[in-house]
Scaffold this motif. Sequence first.
Motif, PDB file in Angstrom:
ATOM      1  N   CYS A   1       0.822  -1.219   0.000  1.00 29.18           N
ATOM      2  CA  CYS A   1       0.000   0.000   0.000  1.00 29.18           C
ATOM      3  C   CYS A   1       0.852   1.264   0.000  1.00 29.18           C
ATOM      4  CB  CYS A   1      -0.937  -0.006   1.204  1.00 29.18           C
ATOM      5  SG  CYS A   1      -2.257  -1.213   1.052  1.00 29.18           S
TER       6      CYS A   1
ATOM      7  N   CYS B   1      -1.305   3.102  -2.763  1.00 27.69           N
ATOM      8  CA  CYS B   1      -2.722   2.749  -2.599  1.00 27.69           C
ATOM      9  C   CYS B   1      -3.519   3.989  -2.185  1.00 27.69           C
ATOM     10  CB  CYS B   1      -2.840   1.648  -1.549  1.00 27.69           C
ATOM     11  SG  CYS B   1      -4.469   1.496  -0.813  1.00 27.69           S
TER      12      CYS B   1
ATOM     13  N   HIS C   1      -4.561   3.666   1.732  1.00 26.32           N
ATOM     14  CA  HIS C   1      -3.639   3.513   2.861  1.00 26.32           C
ATOM     15  C   HIS C   1      -2.277   4.152   2.675  1.00 26.32           C
ATOM     16  CE1 HIS C   1      -6.333  -0.059   2.741  1.00 26.32           C
ATOM     17  NE2 HIS C   1      -6.655   0.484   3.894  1.00 26.32           N
TER      18      HIS C   1
ATOM     19  N   HIS D   1      -3.582  -4.600   1.204  1.00 30.01           N
ATOM     20  CA  HIS D   1      -4.739  -4.590   2.113  1.00 30.01           C
ATOM     21  C   HIS D   1      -5.766  -5.659   1.764  1.00 30.01           C
ATOM     22  CE1 HIS D   1      -6.351  -1.531  -0.918  1.00 30.01           C
ATOM     23  NE2 HIS D   1      -7.311  -2.413  -0.847  1.00 30.01           N
TER      24      HIS D   1
HETATM   25 ZN   LIG Z   1      -4.228  -0.261   0.791  1.00 29.23          ZN
END
Ligand SMILES: [Zn+2]
Length: 134
Positions: free
Chosen positions: A54, A59, A62, A104
């Motif tokens: 992430c 990401c 996150h 994630h």
């Molecule tokens: Zn993530």
Amino acid sequence: MAAIRSRGNKSTEIKLASILRANGIKGWRRHLALPGKPDFAFCRERLAVFVDGCFWHGCAFHCRRPSSNRSYWVPKIFRNQKRDAAVTKRLRETGWRVLRIWEHELRYPGRAARRIAWALQKQNQKMTERRDLH
Ligand SMILES: [Zn+2]
């Protein structure tokens, strides 16, 4: 800064390997000499799987970029994303299907396994159709 220490995404790879084993998904190899060195590659089905951390891959949910050293992290993450896109394109051009799984997503092992199993099934179907044409 746990996200930064997991550079080289060893722990996420190990996690996905155990998810694959637990779900009876077989036929994968790790770090084959393909563009971008996919984390997992299913040669028979021509499916390349990457697990994207992430933080390093930016990401949207996150990737909390550290406030210090922004001039370092921001371009670096941007470069990683550009490289990811280029690798995906190169693999597709040579007939590989590319699946990218976020770090994630590994929190829901069943879901991650189903995504891979589904992609493998689709690739198998494609190969069967091709055989039928001959
Ligand atoms: Zn993530």
